[in-house]
Design an enzyme around this catalytic site. Structure first.
Site, mmCIF file in Angstrom:
data_model
loop_
_atom_site.group_PDB
_atom_site.id
_atom_site.type_symbol
_atom_site.label_atom_id
_atom_site.label_comp_id
_atom_site.label_asym_id
_atom_site.label_seq_id
_atom_site.Cartn_x
_atom_site.Cartn_y
_atom_site.Cartn_z
ATOM 1 N N GLU A 110 48.165 43.042 66.395
ATOM 2 C CA GLU A 110 47.964 41.745 65.751
ATOM 3 C C GLU A 110 48.333 40.633 66.740
ATOM 4 O OE1 GLU A 110 49.151 39.644 61.536
ATOM 5 O OE2 GLU A 110 50.746 40.682 62.626
ATOM 6 N N LYS A 116 43.125 37.030 58.645
ATOM 7 C CA LYS A 116 44.100 37.461 57.646
ATOM 8 C C LYS A 116 44.006 36.556 56.425
ATOM 9 C CE LYS A 116 49.019 38.778 57.476
ATOM 10 N NZ LYS A 116 50.252 38.864 58.302
ATOM 11 N N CYS A 150 48.923 43.663 59.936
ATOM 12 C CA CYS A 150 50.307 43.687 59.471
ATOM 13 C C CYS A 150 50.413 44.059 57.997
ATOM 14 C CB CYS A 150 50.953 42.334 59.772
ATOM 15 S SG CYS A 150 52.753 42.340 59.783
#
Length: 371
Positions: free
Chosen positions: A46, A128, A163
């Site tokens: 990430e 995200k 994540c």
């Protein structure tokens, strides 16, 4: 039919903190290394470029501002020449590249991922959907047209999440429903459990992320799951500490957390604490058959869509819209606006927006060697 057996690589390395150009060079170096080793896929952590801003969990907002300014200055536009260099590296090595990066678009940062094909095309560009906790001080939310994960490739159906998205049951269900076979669980840099000073959610340290969340994802989805992780050095600790504060001195707690898991949740490989480089795995898609035979959730024989369904909205939500000539509302996709549907290296005339017979003739002449 996809290739069922091939080599893949997961990155466990330290980012080039606050240095976009160095980060691009290191990314290309790893792509070259994986390609030369015969890998068909390489997965980066990430926000690999320019690194995960872990300092935001440790300092006050006021203390973070100088670091935040530098971080924004070194974030990566997806339509930039830096990204095109990474895409060319994928093309040169005939390899799929899954890369997390801090994307800057207009004035907003996003926790973004791209999946680049062996031809250098961006197959998927996602953001995200919701930054975690203090990440909201740095990043914005993804939108309807930037959150889908799974893409059909000749390596199988490949998905990516960032994540704690890997714990999100709705995103997991969506990926299963899309037939995901290979998953990139991209993690940032995490401290070990020995750093905890107060009662804290177990997932806020590296061991559960590596050894509970990631194998659970592999088992529940029956996917080969690659979990690339960032690392930290003493010098990295210094760079991520605001002026006037004492940096940590032991980076070892942040290191050694990358993993690769089989579709049954069993561990394939994990690094030593001092390992910095690429973890390799020989993938065989047929290994998922027995796990899927027992539990094909979301879209298969072990679910009840007549009782439980997931509503998904992939429309972009516009702040400003324009009326089109027919009285409707004109809209556009993020991909279109950022030019991701265009060829990586279009002919010169097309790059200048000139499309027509003359441009086609020039291309034909160049191909024939007349120019």
């Amino acid at each position: 039919m996809p290739i069922t057996q091939y080599k893949a690589a997961a990155v466990t390395s330290e980012p080039c903190w606050f240095d976009l150009e160095a980060g691009v060079q290191k990314t290309i170096s790893f792509i070259n290394e994986a390609g030369q080793a015969g890998s068909k896929l390489i997965a980066f952590p990430e926000v690999w470029i320019p690194g995960y801003p872990y300092w935001m969990w440790k300092v006050t907002y006021q203390q973070s501002l100088p670091l935040l300014k530098s971080y924004r200055e070194n974030s990566l536009p997806v339509d930039s020449e830096e990204m095109r260099r990474i895409r060319r590296a994928a093309r040169d090595n005939h390899i799929y590249v899954s890369m997390g990066f801090s994307e800057i678009d207009h004035a907003t940062l996003y926790l973004s991922q791209v999946l680049i094909s062996p031809t250098g095309d961006v197959l998927n560009h996602r953001r995200k959907i919701k930054p975690t906790h203090v990440e909201k001080l740095v990043y914005g939310d993804g939108d309807g047209d930037t959150f889908l994960s799974v893409v059909d490739t000749d390596l199988g159906r490949l998905g990516q999440l960032n994540c704690w998205e890997n714990m999100n049951p709705f995103l997991k269900s969506l990926n299963i429903a899309m037939g995901e076979q290979i998953h990139i669980a991209a993690w940032p840099v995490y401290p070990g459990k020995e750093t905890l000073k107060y009662p804290d959610p177990a997932t806020n340290v590296a061991e559960p992320a590596s050894d509970i969340v990631t194998p659970a994802y592999a088992l529940e989805t029956a996917t080969w799951t690659l979990a690339p992780f960032q690392r930290l050095s003493v010098e990295g600790l210094k760079k991520n500490t605001p002026a006037g504060m004492e940096p940590e001195t032991d980076p070892s707690t942040y290191n050694g957390h990358a993993r690769i898991y089989r579709p049954d949740g069993s561990l394939v490989v994990k690094p030593d604490k001092d390992f910095d480089g690429l973890l390799y795995v020989d993938i065989d898609l047929n290994e998922s058959h027995l796990t899927k035979a027992l539990g094909d959730f979301a879209s298969g024989h072990y679910m009840r869509p007549d009782l439980i369904r997931l509503l998904v909205d992939t429309r972009r939500k516009e702040l400003v819209t324009e009326a089109d000539p027919d009285g409707g509302v004109a809209t556009y996709s993020t991909r279109e606006r950022l030019g991701l549907n265009r060829p990586l290296d279009p002919p010169k005339d097309e790059r200048h927006g000139i499309v027509g017979v003359a441009g086609q003739k020039s291309a034909e002449q160049r191909k024939a060697g007349d120019l």
